[in-house]
Write a protein that holds these residues in place. Structure first.
Motif, mmCIF file in Angstrom:
data_model
loop_
_atom_site.group_PDB
_atom_site.id
_atom_site.type_symbol
_atom_site.label_atom_id
_atom_site.label_comp_id
_atom_site.label_asym_id
_atom_site.label_seq_id
_atom_site.Cartn_x
_atom_site.Cartn_y
_atom_site.Cartn_z
ATOM 1 N N SER A 183 0.804 -1.218 0.000
ATOM 2 C CA SER A 183 0.000 0.000 0.000
ATOM 3 C C SER A 183 0.842 1.275 0.000
ATOM 4 O O SER A 183 0.295 2.367 -0.156
ATOM 5 C CB SER A 183 -0.946 0.007 1.202
ATOM 6 O OG SER A 183 -0.212 -0.039 2.413
ATOM 7 N N ILE B 16 -1.841 4.057 -10.921
ATOM 8 C CA ILE B 16 -2.776 4.229 -9.818
ATOM 9 C C ILE B 16 -1.997 4.609 -8.560
ATOM 10 O O ILE B 16 -0.910 4.083 -8.311
ATOM 11 C CB ILE B 16 -3.619 2.947 -9.609
ATOM 12 C CG1 ILE B 16 -4.749 3.179 -8.603
ATOM 13 C CG2 ILE B 16 -2.754 1.757 -9.211
ATOM 14 C CD1 ILE B 16 -5.800 2.067 -8.630
ATOM 15 N N SER B 17 -2.555 5.518 -7.798
ATOM 16 C CA SER B 17 -1.905 5.974 -6.577
ATOM 17 C C SER B 17 -1.905 4.880 -5.514
ATOM 18 O O SER B 17 -2.619 3.875 -5.630
ATOM 19 C CB SER B 17 -2.613 7.215 -6.039
ATOM 20 O OG SER B 17 -3.962 6.902 -5.697
ATOM 21 N N SER C 169 -3.193 4.760 -2.664
ATOM 22 C CA SER C 169 -4.497 4.553 -2.014
ATOM 23 C C SER C 169 -5.570 4.096 -2.992
ATOM 24 O O SER C 169 -6.639 3.649 -2.576
ATOM 25 C CB SER C 169 -4.955 5.844 -1.347
ATOM 26 O OG SER C 169 -5.199 6.829 -2.334
ATOM 27 N N GLY C 170 -5.286 4.241 -4.272
ATOM 28 C CA GLY C 170 -6.242 3.821 -5.287
ATOM 29 C C GLY C 170 -7.223 4.883 -5.727
ATOM 30 O O GLY C 170 -8.066 4.627 -6.588
ATOM 31 N N ASP C 171 -7.119 6.086 -5.182
ATOM 32 C CA ASP C 171 -8.119 7.110 -5.492
ATOM 33 C C ASP C 171 -7.695 8.055 -6.610
ATOM 34 O O ASP C 171 -8.434 8.994 -6.931
ATOM 35 C CB ASP C 171 -8.470 7.913 -4.234
ATOM 36 C CG ASP C 171 -7.276 8.659 -3.664
ATOM 37 O OD1 ASP C 171 -7.458 9.417 -2.699
ATOM 38 O OD2 ASP C 171 -6.151 8.472 -4.179
ATOM 39 N N ASN C 172 -6.540 7.830 -7.173
ATOM 40 C CA ASN C 172 -6.062 8.682 -8.260
ATOM 41 C C ASN C 172 -5.491 7.798 -9.355
ATOM 42 O O ASN C 172 -4.608 6.973 -9.102
ATOM 43 C CB ASN C 172 -4.997 9.650 -7.734
ATOM 44 C CG ASN C 172 -4.557 10.645 -8.778
ATOM 45 O OD1 ASN C 172 -3.795 10.308 -9.684
ATOM 46 N ND2 ASN C 172 -5.040 11.862 -8.667
ATOM 47 N N THR C 173 -6.014 7.958 -10.562
ATOM 48 C CA THR C 173 -5.572 7.148 -11.691
ATOM 49 C C THR C 173 -5.289 8.029 -12.903
ATOM 50 O O THR C 173 -5.750 9.181 -12.975
ATOM 51 C CB THR C 173 -6.618 6.095 -12.085
ATOM 52 O OG1 THR C 173 -7.850 6.766 -12.422
ATOM 53 C CG2 THR C 173 -6.887 5.124 -10.947
ATOM 54 N N SER D 104 -7.109 -0.770 -11.264
ATOM 55 C CA SER D 104 -7.622 -0.784 -9.902
ATOM 56 C C SER D 104 -6.654 -1.570 -9.031
ATOM 57 O O SER D 104 -5.750 -2.230 -9.539
ATOM 58 C CB SER D 104 -9.024 -1.402 -9.844
ATOM 59 O OG SER D 104 -8.994 -2.751 -10.280
ATOM 60 N N TYR E 20 1.755 8.902 -5.999
ATOM 61 C CA TYR E 20 0.994 8.861 -7.249
ATOM 62 C C TYR E 20 1.650 8.068 -8.366
ATOM 63 O O TYR E 20 0.963 7.626 -9.289
ATOM 64 C CB TYR E 20 0.742 10.286 -7.752
ATOM 65 C CG TYR E 20 -0.123 11.104 -6.835
ATOM 66 C CD1 TYR E 20 0.395 12.187 -6.129
ATOM 67 C CD2 TYR E 20 -1.464 10.787 -6.647
ATOM 68 C CE1 TYR E 20 -0.394 12.932 -5.273
ATOM 69 C CE2 TYR E 20 -2.262 11.523 -5.799
ATOM 70 C CZ TYR E 20 -1.731 12.594 -5.115
ATOM 71 O OH TYR E 20 -2.521 13.328 -4.265
#
Length: 124
Positions: free
Chosen positions: A30, A51-52, A54-58, A71, A103
């Motif tokens: 992570s 993908i970042s 945390s998964g919230d930025n792609t 994802s 990121y």
């Protein structure tokens, strides 16, 4: 140290879908931003998606935007690349990559760890 193992490649027809997976070793998955790249015969390795941590930025290459989705599941130490509406020009070896970063980036040179690649072949 991170070890990455890709899977899910194969031979498909144009218009089909595939989902690539990249399993990572280690307990700090992570903390790494992840990227997917591809390399066709005779061409340089190119950015596909990132993908970042945390998964919230792609982010996506223009050539795959709207067709591919990146994802990750940090609980499973795995990053995915869902590829829809595949085209013959998507044929390549696909690599996942990791970098200790929030990121990541679109640059091959940013990433520290690479998998061995998985072949995707799209027939017309």
């Amino acid at each position: 140290q991170v070890q990455l193992v890709e899977s899910g490649g194969g031979l498909v027809q144009a218009g089909d879908s595939l989902r690539l997976s990249c399993a990572a070793s280690g307990r700090t998955f992570s903390a790494y931003a992840m990227g997917w790249f591809r390399q066709a015969p005779g061409k340089e390795r190119e950015f596909v998606a990132r993908i970042s941590r945390s998964g919230d930025n792609t982010a996506y290459a223009d050539s795959v935007k709207g067709r591919f989705t990146i994802s990750r599941d940090n609980a499973k130490n795995t990053v995915y690349l869902q590829m829809n509406s595949l085209k013959p020009e998507d044929t390549a070896v696909y690599y996942c990559a990791a970098v200790w970063s929030i990121y990541g980036s679109t640059s091959v040179n940013t990433y520290d760890y690479w998998g061995q690649g998985t072949q995707v072949t799209v027939s017309s």
